[in-house]
Design a protein around this motif. Structure first.
Motif, PDB file in Angstrom:
ATOM      1  N   VAL A  48      -1.420  -8.623  -8.040  1.00  0.00           N
ATOM      2  CA  VAL A  48      -0.451  -8.078  -9.213  1.00  0.00           C
ATOM      3  C   VAL A  48      -0.793  -8.813 -10.391  1.00  0.00           C
ATOM      4  CG1 VAL A  48       1.840  -7.931 -10.332  1.00  0.00           C
ATOM      5  CG2 VAL A  48       1.419  -7.432  -7.865  1.00  0.00           C
ATOM      6  N   ALA A  49      -0.799 -10.267 -10.258  1.00  0.00           N
ATOM      7  CA  ALA A  49      -1.019 -10.850 -11.576  1.00  0.00           C
ATOM      8  C   ALA A  49      -1.384 -12.347 -11.133  1.00  0.00           C
ATOM      9  CB  ALA A  49      -0.121 -10.926 -12.579  1.00  0.00           C
ATOM     10  N   ALA A  50      -2.222 -13.255 -11.867  1.00  0.00           N
ATOM     11  CA  ALA A  50      -2.628 -14.527 -11.489  1.00  0.00           C
ATOM     12  C   ALA A  50      -2.575 -15.335 -13.020  1.00  0.00           C
ATOM     13  CB  ALA A  50      -3.669 -14.682 -10.795  1.00  0.00           C
ATOM     14  N   ILE A  51      -2.412 -16.672 -12.839  1.00  0.00           N
ATOM     15  CA  ILE A  51      -2.386 -17.478 -13.887  1.00  0.00           C
ATOM     16  C   ILE A  51      -3.163 -18.928 -13.618  1.00  0.00           C
ATOM     17  CG2 ILE A  51       0.021 -18.390 -13.369  1.00  0.00           C
ATOM     18  CD1 ILE A  51       0.459 -18.419 -16.506  1.00  0.00           C
ATOM     19  N   ASN A  52      -3.701 -19.369 -14.352  1.00  0.00           N
ATOM     20  CA  ASN A  52      -4.591 -20.639 -14.167  1.00  0.00           C
ATOM     21  C   ASN A  52      -3.459 -21.943 -14.435  1.00  0.00           C
ATOM     22  OD1 ASN A  52      -4.269 -20.927 -16.919  1.00  0.00           O
ATOM     23  ND2 ASN A  52      -6.424 -21.807 -17.124  1.00  0.00           N
ATOM     24  N   ARG A  53      -4.021 -22.903 -14.013  1.00  0.00           N
ATOM     25  CA  ARG A  53      -3.358 -24.086 -13.680  1.00  0.00           C
ATOM     26  C   ARG A  53      -2.355 -24.658 -14.893  1.00  0.00           C
ATOM     27  NH1 ARG A  53      -7.493 -28.191 -11.007  1.00  0.00           N
ATOM     28  NH2 ARG A  53      -8.613 -27.093 -12.648  1.00  0.00           N
ATOM     29  N   SER A  57      -4.554 -19.235 -19.259  1.00  0.00           N
ATOM     30  CA  SER A  57      -5.620 -17.833 -18.889  1.00  0.00           C
ATOM     31  C   SER A  57      -4.689 -16.967 -17.642  1.00  0.00           C
ATOM     32  CB  SER A  57      -6.733 -18.278 -18.181  1.00  0.00           C
ATOM     33  OG  SER A  57      -7.727 -18.776 -19.305  1.00  0.00           O
ATOM     34  N   THR A  58      -4.567 -15.747 -18.039  1.00  0.00           N
ATOM     35  CA  THR A  58      -3.967 -14.787 -17.158  1.00  0.00           C
ATOM     36  C   THR A  58      -4.955 -13.682 -16.501  1.00  0.00           C
ATOM     37  OG1 THR A  58      -2.983 -13.742 -18.768  1.00  0.00           O
ATOM     38  CG2 THR A  58      -1.726 -15.762 -17.922  1.00  0.00           C
ATOM     39  N   TYR A  59      -4.634 -12.918 -15.731  1.00  0.00           N
ATOM     40  CA  TYR A  59      -5.270 -11.721 -15.280  1.00  0.00           C
ATOM     41  C   TYR A  59      -4.302 -10.929 -14.551  1.00  0.00           C
ATOM     42  CZ  TYR A  59      -8.822  -9.832 -12.136  1.00  0.00           C
ATOM     43  OH  TYR A  59     -10.064  -8.832 -11.640  1.00  0.00           O
ATOM     44  N   TYR A  60      -4.513  -9.727 -14.569  1.00  0.00           N
ATOM     45  CA  TYR A  60      -3.685  -8.695 -14.186  1.00  0.00           C
ATOM     46  C   TYR A  60      -4.299  -7.384 -13.302  1.00  0.00           C
ATOM     47  CZ  TYR A  60      -0.302 -10.862 -17.319  1.00  0.00           C
ATOM     48  OH  TYR A  60       0.468 -11.758 -17.813  1.00  0.00           O
ATOM     49  N   ALA A  61      -3.627  -6.924 -12.537  1.00  0.00           N
ATOM     50  CA  ALA A  61      -4.045  -5.683 -11.761  1.00  0.00           C
ATOM     51  C   ALA A  61      -3.985  -4.443 -12.905  1.00  0.00           C
ATOM     52  CB  ALA A  61      -3.355  -5.278 -10.797  1.00  0.00           C
ATOM     53  N   ASP A  62      -4.895  -3.694 -12.804  1.00  0.00           N
ATOM     54  CA  ASP A  62      -4.705  -2.601 -13.955  1.00  0.00           C
ATOM     55  C   ASP A  62      -3.465  -1.824 -13.935  1.00  0.00           C
ATOM     56  OD1 ASP A  62      -8.537  -1.562 -13.706  1.00  0.00           O
ATOM     57  OD2 ASP A  62      -7.365  -3.075 -14.680  1.00  0.00           O
TER      58      ASP A  62
END
Length: 123
Positions: A48-53, A57-62
């Motif tokens: 679904v989503a990720a975040i760095n330490r 920075s974040t990253y999401y599924a479309d």
């Protein structure tokens, strides 16, 4: 070891919002990037989503981009998932997970998992 406990799930109507929380205990929370995954009935678990330490920075599924926001508070050892404009297809058990990898959507990169929290979106 890192222990993760999710909360905040529930039943909501389509178009509504929920905020999930994941509280971490054990080793230094800020050493881990964090992710949220979900698993719907009869389907495989998906990113679904990720975040760095640091949270920078974040990253999401479309499928959730523009609707969900991941964030973290390292002082509170907690990661959040704000979910807006919810759809019935968002119905799933949501899991948070911790990884040493910088920012990843790969499930096998995650070493520690919570028990999950149910999110149900009615139409």
């Amino acid at each position: 070891q890192v222990q993760l406990v999710e909360s905040g799930g529930g039943l909501v109507q389509a178009g509504g919002s929920l905020r999930l929380s994941c509280a971490a205990s054990g080793r230094a929370f800020s050493n881990y990037a964090m992710g949220w995954f979900r698993q719907a009935p009869g389907k495989e678990r998906e990113f679904v989503a990720a975040i760095n330490r640091s949270g920078g920075s974040t990253y999401y599924a479309d499928s959730v981009k523009g609707r969900f926001t991941i964030s973290r508070d390292n002082a509170k050892n907690t990661v959040y998932l704000q979910m807006n404009s919810l759809k019935p297809e968002d119905t799933a058990v949501y899991y948070c997970a911790a990884t040493r990898v910088v920012l990843t959507s790969v499930m096998n990169d995650y070493n520690y998992w919570g028990q999950g929290t149910q999110v149900t979106v009615s139409s």
